[in-house]
Motif scaffolding. Structure first.
Motif, PDB file in Angstrom:
ATOM      1  N   ASP A 130      -5.599   4.017   9.571  1.00 39.25           N
ATOM      2  CA  ASP A 130      -6.137   5.213  10.678  1.00 39.25           C
ATOM      3  C   ASP A 130      -7.175   4.266  11.495  1.00 39.25           C
ATOM      4  OD1 ASP A 130      -4.347   6.709   9.632  1.00 39.25           O
ATOM      5  OD2 ASP A 130      -6.061   8.036   8.636  1.00 39.25           O
ATOM      6  N   PHE A 131      -7.915   3.445  10.948  1.00 37.02           N
ATOM      7  CA  PHE A 131      -8.971   2.948  11.698  1.00 37.02           C
ATOM      8  C   PHE A 131      -8.201   1.634  12.606  1.00 37.02           C
ATOM      9  CE2 PHE A 131     -12.073  -0.459  12.040  1.00 37.02           C
ATOM     10  CZ  PHE A 131     -13.383  -0.044  12.442  1.00 37.02           C
ATOM     11  N   LEU A 132      -7.688   0.811  12.013  1.00 35.59           N
ATOM     12  CA  LEU A 132      -6.888  -0.147  12.703  1.00 35.59           C
ATOM     13  C   LEU A 132      -6.282   0.365  13.861  1.00 35.59           C
ATOM     14  CD1 LEU A 132      -5.975  -2.676   9.689  1.00 35.59           C
ATOM     15  CD2 LEU A 132      -7.439  -3.269  11.502  1.00 35.59           C
ATOM     16  N   ASN A 133      -5.564   1.478  13.567  1.00 37.03           N
ATOM     17  CA  ASN A 133      -4.566   1.985  14.628  1.00 37.03           C
ATOM     18  C   ASN A 133      -5.398   2.571  15.872  1.00 37.03           C
ATOM     19  OD1 ASN A 133      -2.104   3.661  12.628  1.00 37.03           O
ATOM     20  ND2 ASN A 133      -2.593   1.367  13.276  1.00 37.03           N
ATOM     21  N   ALA A 134      -6.715   3.162  15.556  1.00 36.33           N
ATOM     22  CA  ALA A 134      -7.398   3.837  16.514  1.00 36.33           C
ATOM     23  C   ALA A 134      -8.298   2.417  17.243  1.00 36.33           C
ATOM     24  CB  ALA A 134      -8.734   4.480  15.722  1.00 36.33           C
ATOM     25  N   HIS A 135      -8.246   1.506  16.881  1.00 36.71           N
ATOM     26  CA  HIS A 135      -8.549   0.299  17.474  1.00 36.71           C
ATOM     27  C   HIS A 135      -7.595  -0.547  18.105  1.00 36.71           C
ATOM     28  CE1 HIS A 135     -12.341   1.456  15.688  1.00 36.71           C
ATOM     29  NE2 HIS A 135     -12.974   0.973  16.537  1.00 36.71           N
ATOM     30  N   GLY A 136      -6.428  -0.034  18.149  1.00 29.25           N
ATOM     31  CA  GLY A 136      -5.334  -0.832  18.848  1.00 29.25           C
ATOM     32  C   GLY A 136      -4.570  -1.689  18.035  1.00 29.25           C
ATOM     33  N   TYR A 137      -4.851  -1.816  16.731  1.00 33.17           N
ATOM     34  CA  TYR A 137      -4.320  -2.877  15.876  1.00 33.17           C
ATOM     35  C   TYR A 137      -2.866  -2.535  15.371  1.00 33.17           C
ATOM     36  CZ  TYR A 137      -8.196  -5.821  16.483  1.00 33.17           C
ATOM     37  OH  TYR A 137      -9.205  -6.698  17.142  1.00 33.17           O
ATOM     38  N   ARG A 138      -2.043  -3.129  14.974  1.00 32.51           N
ATOM     39  CA  ARG A 138      -0.758  -2.748  14.238  1.00 32.51           C
ATOM     40  C   ARG A 138      -1.190  -2.925  12.806  1.00 32.51           C
ATOM     41  NH1 ARG A 138       5.220  -5.249  14.895  1.00 32.51           N
ATOM     42  NH2 ARG A 138       6.216  -3.895  13.472  1.00 32.51           N
ATOM     43  N   ALA A 139      -0.792  -2.010  11.930  1.00 30.03           N
ATOM     44  CA  ALA A 139      -1.328  -2.183  10.509  1.00 30.03           C
ATOM     45  C   ALA A 139       0.150  -2.141   9.736  1.00 30.03           C
ATOM     46  CB  ALA A 139      -2.149  -1.058  10.029  1.00 30.03           C
ATOM     47  N   VAL A 140       0.558  -2.944   8.754  1.00 26.65           N
ATOM     48  CA  VAL A 140       1.761  -2.865   7.926  1.00 26.65           C
ATOM     49  C   VAL A 140       1.267  -2.941   6.611  1.00 26.65           C
ATOM     50  CG1 VAL A 140       3.854  -3.867   7.160  1.00 26.65           C
ATOM     51  CG2 VAL A 140       3.107  -4.140   9.625  1.00 26.65           C
ATOM     52  N   ALA A 141       1.747  -1.768   5.747  1.00 26.49           N
ATOM     53  CA  ALA A 141       1.286  -1.912   4.100  1.00 26.49           C
ATOM     54  C   ALA A 141       2.315  -1.675   3.351  1.00 26.49           C
ATOM     55  CB  ALA A 141       0.032  -0.887   4.123  1.00 26.49           C
ATOM     56  N   PRO A 142       2.864  -2.742   2.736  1.00 23.21           N
ATOM     57  CA  PRO A 142       4.035  -2.748   1.839  1.00 23.21           C
ATOM     58  C   PRO A 142       3.319  -2.051   0.496  1.00 23.21           C
ATOM     59  CG  PRO A 142       3.398  -4.819   2.135  1.00 23.21           C
ATOM     60  CD  PRO A 142       2.448  -4.130   3.031  1.00 23.21           C
ATOM     61  N   ASP A 143       4.375  -1.387  -0.146  1.00 21.42           N
ATOM     62  CA  ASP A 143       4.236  -1.298  -1.726  1.00 21.42           C
ATOM     63  C   ASP A 143       4.635  -2.504  -2.603  1.00 21.42           C
ATOM     64  OD1 ASP A 143       3.045   1.139  -1.802  1.00 21.42           O
ATOM     65  OD2 ASP A 143       4.813   2.430  -2.067  1.00 21.42           O
ATOM     66  N   LEU A 144       4.086  -2.774  -3.293  1.00 17.78           N
ATOM     67  CA  LEU A 144       4.418  -4.150  -4.089  1.00 17.78           C
ATOM     68  C   LEU A 144       4.946  -3.884  -5.523  1.00 17.78           C
ATOM     69  CD1 LEU A 144       1.255  -6.199  -2.999  1.00 17.78           C
ATOM     70  CD2 LEU A 144       3.586  -6.520  -2.100  1.00 17.78           C
ATOM     71  N   LEU A 145       4.643  -2.711  -6.062  1.00 17.08           N
ATOM     72  CA  LEU A 145       5.035  -2.272  -7.350  1.00 17.08           C
ATOM     73  C   LEU A 145       6.211  -1.415  -7.180  1.00 17.08           C
ATOM     74  CD1 LEU A 145       1.723  -1.603  -9.216  1.00 17.08           C
ATOM     75  CD2 LEU A 145       2.921  -3.762  -8.792  1.00 17.08           C
ATOM     76  N   GLY A 146       7.273  -1.598  -7.935  1.00 17.82           N
ATOM     77  CA  GLY A 146       8.528  -0.554  -7.820  1.00 17.82           C
ATOM     78  C   GLY A 146       8.698   0.020  -9.349  1.00 17.82           C
ATOM     79  N   PRO A 147       9.530   0.966  -9.592  1.00 16.07           N
ATOM     80  CA  PRO A 147       9.964   1.648  -8.291  1.00 16.07           C
ATOM     81  C   PRO A 147       9.233   2.762  -7.968  1.00 16.07           C
ATOM     82  CG  PRO A 147      10.895   2.491 -10.671  1.00 16.07           C
ATOM     83  CD  PRO A 147       9.700   1.385 -10.784  1.00 16.07           C
ATOM     84  N   ASN A 148       9.521   3.095  -6.530  1.00 18.11           N
ATOM     85  CA  ASN A 148       8.784   3.898  -6.011  1.00 18.11           C
ATOM     86  C   ASN A 148       9.852   4.554  -4.966  1.00 18.11           C
ATOM     87  OD1 ASN A 148       6.862   5.487  -4.639  1.00 18.11           O
ATOM     88  ND2 ASN A 148       5.390   3.618  -5.023  1.00 18.11           N
ATOM     89  N   GLU A 149       9.812   5.580  -4.335  1.00 20.69           N
ATOM     90  CA  GLU A 149      10.686   6.167  -3.537  1.00 20.69           C
ATOM     91  C   GLU A 149      12.268   5.683  -3.526  1.00 20.69           C
ATOM     92  OE1 GLU A 149       8.376   6.301   0.087  1.00 20.69           O
ATOM     93  OE2 GLU A 149       6.694   6.260  -1.311  1.00 20.69           O
ATOM     94  N   THR A 150      12.731   5.122  -2.361  1.00 26.91           N
ATOM     95  CA  THR A 150      14.265   4.899  -2.448  1.00 26.91           C
ATOM     96  C   THR A 150      14.351   3.319  -2.433  1.00 26.91           C
ATOM     97  OG1 THR A 150      14.033   5.181  -0.050  1.00 26.91           O
ATOM     98  CG2 THR A 150      15.151   6.778  -1.322  1.00 26.91           C
ATOM     99  N   VAL A 151      13.566   2.531  -1.583  1.00 25.39           N
ATOM    100  CA  VAL A 151      13.674   1.030  -1.566  1.00 25.39           C
ATOM    101  C   VAL A 151      12.453   0.369  -2.115  1.00 25.39           C
ATOM    102  CG1 VAL A 151      14.242  -0.987   0.029  1.00 25.39           C
ATOM    103  CG2 VAL A 151      14.822   1.564   0.699  1.00 25.39           C
ATOM    104  N   THR A 152      12.649  -0.622  -2.865  1.00 29.47           N
ATOM    105  CA  THR A 152      11.381  -1.226  -3.375  1.00 29.47           C
ATOM    106  C   THR A 152      11.377  -2.644  -3.144  1.00 29.47           C
ATOM    107  OG1 THR A 152      12.409  -1.417  -5.361  1.00 29.47           O
ATOM    108  CG2 THR A 152      10.907   0.687  -5.232  1.00 29.47           C
ATOM    109  N   LEU A 153      10.131  -3.220  -2.949  1.00 29.00           N
ATOM    110  CA  LEU A 153      10.019  -4.477  -3.133  1.00 29.00           C
ATOM    111  C   LEU A 153      10.535  -5.453  -4.216  1.00 29.00           C
ATOM    112  CD1 LEU A 153       8.980  -6.846  -1.166  1.00 29.00           C
ATOM    113  CD2 LEU A 153       6.642  -6.591  -2.151  1.00 29.00           C
ATOM    114  N   ILE A 154      10.167  -4.642  -5.260  1.00 27.58           N
ATOM    115  CA  ILE A 154      10.375  -5.275  -6.511  1.00 27.58           C
ATOM    116  C   ILE A 154      11.413  -4.529  -7.383  1.00 27.58           C
ATOM    117  CG2 ILE A 154       9.518  -5.982  -8.814  1.00 27.58           C
ATOM    118  CD1 ILE A 154       6.939  -6.204  -7.033  1.00 27.58           C
TER     119      ILE A 154
END
Ligand code: MLT
Length: 259
Positions: free
Chosen positions: A30-54
């Motif tokens: 939220d903070f980065l967006n408020a200051h105009g930055y793009r933020a990307v936060a992946p999930d690193l531990l699977g399984p979770n929801e539908t697609v997982t990194l691992i």
């Protein structure tokens, strides 16, 4: 890969610790967006929801696989270069990413992490925790972990942070967490690489962190040329959740001078 991707350039990739998920970064996103930055936060531990990194059926999730997953996500999102910010296990992934893809790192933020590999005792501790987790479920490790992850002040005065972190741990998948533990035990030693890091680097540590104490942060700060060190008061391991305002300010001050 399950991930949160918001905001504008330049991108900041936020890599969570163990056994958490990308929601630990909500205040920073939220903070980065408020200051105009793009933020990307992946999930690193699977399984979770539908697609997982691992793939959770793997018995081990290495830092190399996690860093490779981050690079693949960057490709999908058409991001060539990013600020890589990792906390604890996320810091190991950041080191591995720097090792494998140095040309894709604009800057590094290393929070509550360390450069050396595990010693035999630490590896043994990880394998005991894996056994406990697989036998008792993640609940077996939750309360003991919380007491080390959070400062005395957070535990006493911020019940909402304690509850949020507890829920995050409890929803982690034991198989995915076990695979990550095994992966952390086999991670390479990044000490020799510290002197070769040639991007702006911010090292962050909680004053009361018993897991990755100040000495680990100073070790990195002393060896990474031109790096800055931020010690967060009244925080243990989860600096970004325990003291989000201070963490975010350090983040912003660091990002501002990158242009
Ligand atoms: C983490 O918070 O990611 C873990 O404490 C890292 C570790 O176990 O080394």
């Amino acid at each position: 890969m399950v991930q949160t991707d918001t905001g504008k350039q330049p991108p900041v990739i936020l890599l969570h610790g163990y056994p958490f998920d990308r929601s630990m970064w909500s205040e920073q996103i939220d903070f980065l967006n408020a200051h105009g930055y793009r933020a990307v936060a992946p999930d690193l531990l699977g399984p979770n929801e539908t697609v997982t990194l691992i793939d959770a059926s793997q018995t081990i999730s290495t830092m190399t696989e996690m860093a490779g997953g981050v690079a693949a996500s960057m490709d999908d999102l058409k991001i060539d270069e990013a600020v890589i910010c990792g906390l604890s296990m996320g810091g190991y992934v950041a080191f591995e990413f720097m090792h494998l893809f140095p040309e894709r790192v604009r800057a590094l933020i290393l929070a509550g992490t360390r450069a050396p590999a595990d010693n035999e005792l630490e590896k043994q501790g990880r394998s005991e925790q894996v056994e406990q987790m697989l036998a008792e479920g993640i609940r077996g490790i939750a309360e003991g972990s919380l007491r080390k992850l959070l400062s005395r002040r957070t535990l006493a005065e911020k019940p909402e942070v304690v509850a949020r972190l507890r829920e995050m741990i409890l929803r982690a998948d034991p198989q995915g967490a076990a695979a990550a533990q095994r992966g952390m035990a086999t991670r390479r030693d990044y000490t020799a690489g510290l002197a070769t890091i040639d991007v702006p680097t911010l090292v962050i540590v909680g004053r009361e962190d018993p897991i990755r104490p100040i000495a680990d942060a100073e070790f990195m700060h002393e060896r990474i040329r031109g790096s800055s060190l931020e010690i967060v008061e009244d925080a243990a391991h989860m600096t970004n959740m325990e003291q989000p305002e201070e963490f975010n300010l350090a983040l912003l001050n660091f990002l501002k001078v990158l242009h």
